[in-house]
Design a protein around this motif. Structure first.
Motif, PDB file in Angstrom:
ATOM      1  N   GLY A  56      -0.068  74.789  35.581  1.00  0.00           N
ATOM      2  CA  GLY A  56       0.952  75.065  34.573  1.00  0.00           C
ATOM      3  C   GLY A  56       2.161  75.798  35.097  1.00  0.00           C
ATOM      4  N   ARG A  57       2.232  76.022  36.402  1.00  0.00           N
ATOM      5  CA  ARG A  57       3.331  76.802  36.964  1.00  0.00           C
ATOM      6  C   ARG A  57       4.306  75.906  37.728  1.00  0.00           C
ATOM      7  NH1 ARG A  57       0.757  82.525  38.879  1.00  0.00           N
ATOM      8  NH2 ARG A  57       2.833  83.205  38.235  1.00  0.00           N
ATOM      9  N   ASP A  58       5.488  76.462  37.978  1.00  0.00           N
ATOM     10  CA  ASP A  58       6.565  75.733  38.641  1.00  0.00           C
ATOM     11  C   ASP A  58       6.270  75.612  40.137  1.00  0.00           C
ATOM     12  OD1 ASP A  58       9.100  75.508  40.178  1.00  0.00           O
ATOM     13  OD2 ASP A  58      10.003  75.498  38.190  1.00  0.00           O
ATOM     14  N   PRO A  59       6.276  74.394  40.718  1.00  0.00           N
ATOM     15  CA  PRO A  59       5.927  74.248  42.136  1.00  0.00           C
ATOM     16  C   PRO A  59       6.896  74.945  43.078  1.00  0.00           C
ATOM     17  CG  PRO A  59       6.719  72.168  41.225  1.00  0.00           C
ATOM     18  CD  PRO A  59       6.507  73.094  40.075  1.00  0.00           C
ATOM     19  N   PHE A  60       8.185  75.003  42.732  1.00  0.00           N
ATOM     20  CA  PHE A  60       9.137  75.645  43.631  1.00  0.00           C
ATOM     21  C   PHE A  60       9.113  77.159  43.478  1.00  0.00           C
ATOM     22  CE2 PHE A  60      10.685  71.361  43.914  1.00  0.00           C
ATOM     23  CZ  PHE A  60      11.075  71.266  45.249  1.00  0.00           C
ATOM     24  N   ASN A  61       8.944  77.638  42.273  1.00  0.00           N
ATOM     25  CA  ASN A  61       8.858  79.075  42.072  1.00  0.00           C
ATOM     26  C   ASN A  61       7.636  79.657  42.779  1.00  0.00           C
ATOM     27  OD1 ASN A  61       9.669  81.568  41.063  1.00  0.00           O
ATOM     28  ND2 ASN A  61       8.544  81.321  39.165  1.00  0.00           N
ATOM     29  N   MET A  62       6.561  78.875  42.819  1.00  0.00           N
ATOM     30  CA  MET A  62       5.324  79.307  43.479  1.00  0.00           C
ATOM     31  C   MET A  62       5.292  78.948  44.965  1.00  0.00           C
ATOM     32  SD  MET A  62       3.460  80.941  41.274  1.00  0.00           S
ATOM     33  CE  MET A  62       5.023  81.633  40.705  1.00  0.00           C
ATOM     34  N   LEU A  63       6.407  78.372  45.478  1.00  0.00           N
ATOM     35  CA  LEU A  63       6.546  77.990  46.889  1.00  0.00           C
ATOM     36  C   LEU A  63       5.526  76.935  47.311  1.00  0.00           C
ATOM     37  CD1 LEU A  63       7.258  81.476  48.520  1.00  0.00           C
ATOM     38  CD2 LEU A  63       8.868  79.829  47.568  1.00  0.00           C
ATOM     39  N   CYS A  64       5.077  76.121  46.356  1.00  0.00           N
ATOM     40  CA  CYS A  64       4.210  74.982  46.674  1.00  0.00           C
ATOM     41  C   CYS A  64       5.041  73.736  46.957  1.00  0.00           C
ATOM     42  CB  CYS A  64       3.255  74.698  45.515  1.00  0.00           C
ATOM     43  SG  CYS A  64       2.093  76.045  45.174  1.00  0.00           S
ATOM     44  N   GLY A  65       6.325  73.766  46.635  1.00  0.00           N
ATOM     45  CA  GLY A  65       7.182  72.601  46.816  1.00  0.00           C
ATOM     46  C   GLY A  65       7.727  72.447  48.211  1.00  0.00           C
ATOM     47  N   ALA A  66       7.315  73.323  49.148  1.00  0.00           N
ATOM     48  CA  ALA A  66       7.776  73.204  50.527  1.00  0.00           C
ATOM     49  C   ALA A  66       6.907  72.194  51.276  1.00  0.00           C
ATOM     50  CB  ALA A  66       7.706  74.560  51.218  1.00  0.00           C
ATOM     51  N   ARG A  67       7.546  71.146  51.790  1.00  0.00           N
ATOM     52  CA  ARG A  67       6.871  70.123  52.596  1.00  0.00           C
ATOM     53  C   ARG A  67       5.658  69.507  51.909  1.00  0.00           C
ATOM     54  NH1 ARG A  67       6.983  74.018  57.938  1.00  0.00           N
ATOM     55  NH2 ARG A  67       9.246  74.196  58.090  1.00  0.00           N
ATOM     56  N   PRO A  68       5.815  69.014  50.692  1.00  0.00           N
ATOM     57  CA  PRO A  68       4.681  68.386  50.009  1.00  0.00           C
ATOM     58  C   PRO A  68       4.490  66.947  50.481  1.00  0.00           C
ATOM     59  CG  PRO A  68       6.585  68.295  48.599  1.00  0.00           C
ATOM     60  CD  PRO A  68       7.023  69.022  49.847  1.00  0.00           C
ATOM     61  N   ASP A  69       3.344  66.361  50.155  1.00  0.00           N
ATOM     62  CA  ASP A  69       3.092  64.946  50.398  1.00  0.00           C
ATOM     63  C   ASP A  69       3.597  64.148  49.201  1.00  0.00           C
ATOM     64  OD1 ASP A  69       1.813  65.588  52.759  1.00  0.00           O
ATOM     65  OD2 ASP A  69      -0.184  65.650  51.827  1.00  0.00           O
ATOM     66  N   THR A  70       4.164  62.976  49.469  1.00  0.00           N
ATOM     67  CA  THR A  70       4.519  62.048  48.401  1.00  0.00           C
ATOM     68  C   THR A  70       3.386  61.046  48.267  1.00  0.00           C
ATOM     69  OG1 THR A  70       6.890  62.293  48.800  1.00  0.00           O
ATOM     70  CG2 THR A  70       6.190  60.333  47.609  1.00  0.00           C
ATOM     71  N   LEU A  71       2.680  61.075  47.141  1.00  0.00           N
ATOM     72  CA  LEU A  71       1.536  60.193  46.943  1.00  0.00           C
ATOM     73  C   LEU A  71       1.982  58.763  46.670  1.00  0.00           C
ATOM     74  CD1 LEU A  71      -0.717  62.487  44.705  1.00  0.00           C
ATOM     75  CD2 LEU A  71      -0.740  62.221  47.194  1.00  0.00           C
ATOM     76  N   THR A  72       3.004  58.605  45.855  1.00  0.00           N
ATOM     77  CA  THR A  72       3.541  57.280  45.562  1.00  0.00           C
ATOM     78  C   THR A  72       4.887  57.427  44.875  1.00  0.00           C
ATOM     79  OG1 THR A  72       3.061  55.115  44.568  1.00  0.00           O
ATOM     80  CG2 THR A  72       2.490  57.051  43.270  1.00  0.00           C
ATOM     81  N   THR A  73       5.673  56.352  44.886  1.00  0.00           N
ATOM     82  CA  THR A  73       6.973  56.327  44.211  1.00  0.00           C
ATOM     83  C   THR A  73       6.995  55.169  43.223  1.00  0.00           C
ATOM     84  OG1 THR A  73       7.967  54.919  45.911  1.00  0.00           O
ATOM     85  CG2 THR A  73       8.132  57.307  46.216  1.00  0.00           C
ATOM     86  N   TYR A  74       7.915  55.266  42.254  1.00  0.00           N
ATOM     87  CA  TYR A  74       7.992  54.237  41.216  1.00  0.00           C
ATOM     88  C   TYR A  74       9.426  54.188  40.702  1.00  0.00           C
ATOM     89  CZ  TYR A  74       6.795  51.665  36.925  1.00  0.00           C
ATOM     90  OH  TYR A  74       6.717  50.727  35.910  1.00  0.00           O
ATOM     91  N   ARG A  75       9.892  52.978  40.427  1.00  0.00           N
ATOM     92  CA  ARG A  75      11.226  52.784  39.852  1.00  0.00           C
ATOM     93  C   ARG A  75      11.068  52.129  38.488  1.00  0.00           C
ATOM     94  NH1 ARG A  75      16.319  52.355  42.441  1.00  0.00           N
ATOM     95  NH2 ARG A  75      17.923  51.448  41.104  1.00  0.00           N
ATOM     96  N   THR A  76      11.645  52.724  37.460  1.00  0.00           N
ATOM     97  CA  THR A  76      11.497  52.201  36.109  1.00  0.00           C
ATOM     98  C   THR A  76      12.438  51.014  35.876  1.00  0.00           C
ATOM     99  OG1 THR A  76      13.214  53.579  35.090  1.00  0.00           O
ATOM    100  CG2 THR A  76      11.017  54.548  35.332  1.00  0.00           C
ATOM    101  N   ALA A  77      12.228  50.324  34.769  1.00  0.00           N
ATOM    102  CA  ALA A  77      13.075  49.185  34.419  1.00  0.00           C
ATOM    103  C   ALA A  77      14.525  49.609  34.225  1.00  0.00           C
ATOM    104  CB  ALA A  77      12.543  48.515  33.151  1.00  0.00           C
ATOM    105  N   ALA A  78      14.737  50.852  33.774  1.00  0.00           N
ATOM    106  CA  ALA A  78      16.099  51.357  33.553  1.00  0.00           C
ATOM    107  C   ALA A  78      16.725  51.931  34.811  1.00  0.00           C
ATOM    108  CB  ALA A  78      16.090  52.411  32.450  1.00  0.00           C
TER     109      ALA A  78
END
Length: 278
Positions: free
Chosen positions: A171-193
């Motif tokens: 429930g916490r912010d990944p960047f505020n908790m410093l978890c957003g540094a060098r994360p893995d990208t599991l998958t990407t997706y592009r919507t119809a819009a």
């Protein structure tokens, strides 16, 4: 060229905020509407950044933007000349109309000069007092203020340890908790819009979250994994131009993480995608 002191103080504060994001200039370019070269100029004090850039950087760091915006106001006012020149150029109410139009005395002295000097000095003092007051009122932790040299040192690029792990991050912010540094990208997706979506995972925090960009006001993304759903919605134009990410949820290797995109257009279909934590 050395930047003006007001802009130098703003740049030092922005470098400190940037250090807390653990992001490189390339990372800032990827997560904001502003280029890597622009961020380089903003952080050196070569150029006054747009107000939106200051807000975006504070948001990435999970920090309140009040202090940095106050410093920006001071730097912008000093750079435009509004702070010093407007009061000095205005006629004083204490000067009688006939005296303002009277010829100078024979000895060449200007009888209005002492008054105008006093007004100019008062204006400059007012600007200085405003700067000091804003810094004292809006600095939430004096110990966090670093020197310009320390902010630009190689140590500033070292990734600090996260502020939470596992269930304590839920429930916490990944960047505020410093978890957003060098994360893995599991998958990407592009919507119809055309909106871009990603599922991200932090091995060092044991958490996952979703993020989106190239969105429209009213778009929402929801993360579904063990625990309560986590979501974030685009609320204004700045959100639509930046990366938005959901709060984190605890995930272990093998956990299936799913995200669903809810477009602002009520007639458009919801779009979902999933990935497994490696």
């Amino acid at each position: 060229m050395t930047p003006p002191p007001e802009r130098a103080e703003l740049a030092a504060a922005l470098r400190e905020v940037r250090r807390r994001t653990s992001l490189s200039l390339t990372g800032l370019e990827e997560r904001t509407p502003f280029s890597k070269s622009s961020w380089g100029r903003y952080l050196k004090g070569d150029t006054l950044p747009p107000r939106d850039a200051v807000r975006a950087l504070c948001r990435l760091a999970g920090e309140p933007d009040g202090r940095c915006l106050a410093l920006w106001e001071i730097a912008e006012a000093a750079g435009s000349g509004r702070a010093a020149h407007a009061p000095a150029d205005a006629p004083s109410r204490a000067e009688p109309e006939q005296e303002a139009s009277a010829p100078p005395p024979p000895d060449g002295t200007n009888r209005n000069r002492p008054l105008r000097v006093a007004v100019a000095v008062a204006a400059v003092l007012a600007v200085l007092v405003s700067a000091v007051t804003a810094t004292l009122l809006l600095t939430d932790d004096g110990a966090r203020e670093k020197s310009v040299a320390a902010s630009a040192s190689p140590e500033a690029t070292v990734v600090p340890p996260p502020r939470c792990r596992g269930a304590s991050c839920a429930g916490r912010d990944p960047f505020n908790m410093l978890c957003g540094a060098r994360p893995d990208t599991l998958t990407t997706y592009r919507t119809a819009a055309g909106a871009r979506l990603e599922l991200r995972h932090s091995p060092r925090c044991g958490t996952s979250w979703a993020r989106m960009w190239a969105t429209e006001i009213g778009d929402r993304i929801e993360l579904v994994a063990p625990g309560p759903p986590r979501s974030v919605e685009v609320t204004d134009a700045l959100d639509a131009r930046a990366y938005l990410y959901t709060p984190m949820t605890e995930t272990a290797p093998g956990t299936v993480v799913r995200a669903c995109f809810h477009p602002a257009d009520a007639k458009a279909d919801r779009e979902c995608f999933a990935a497994t934590v490696r």
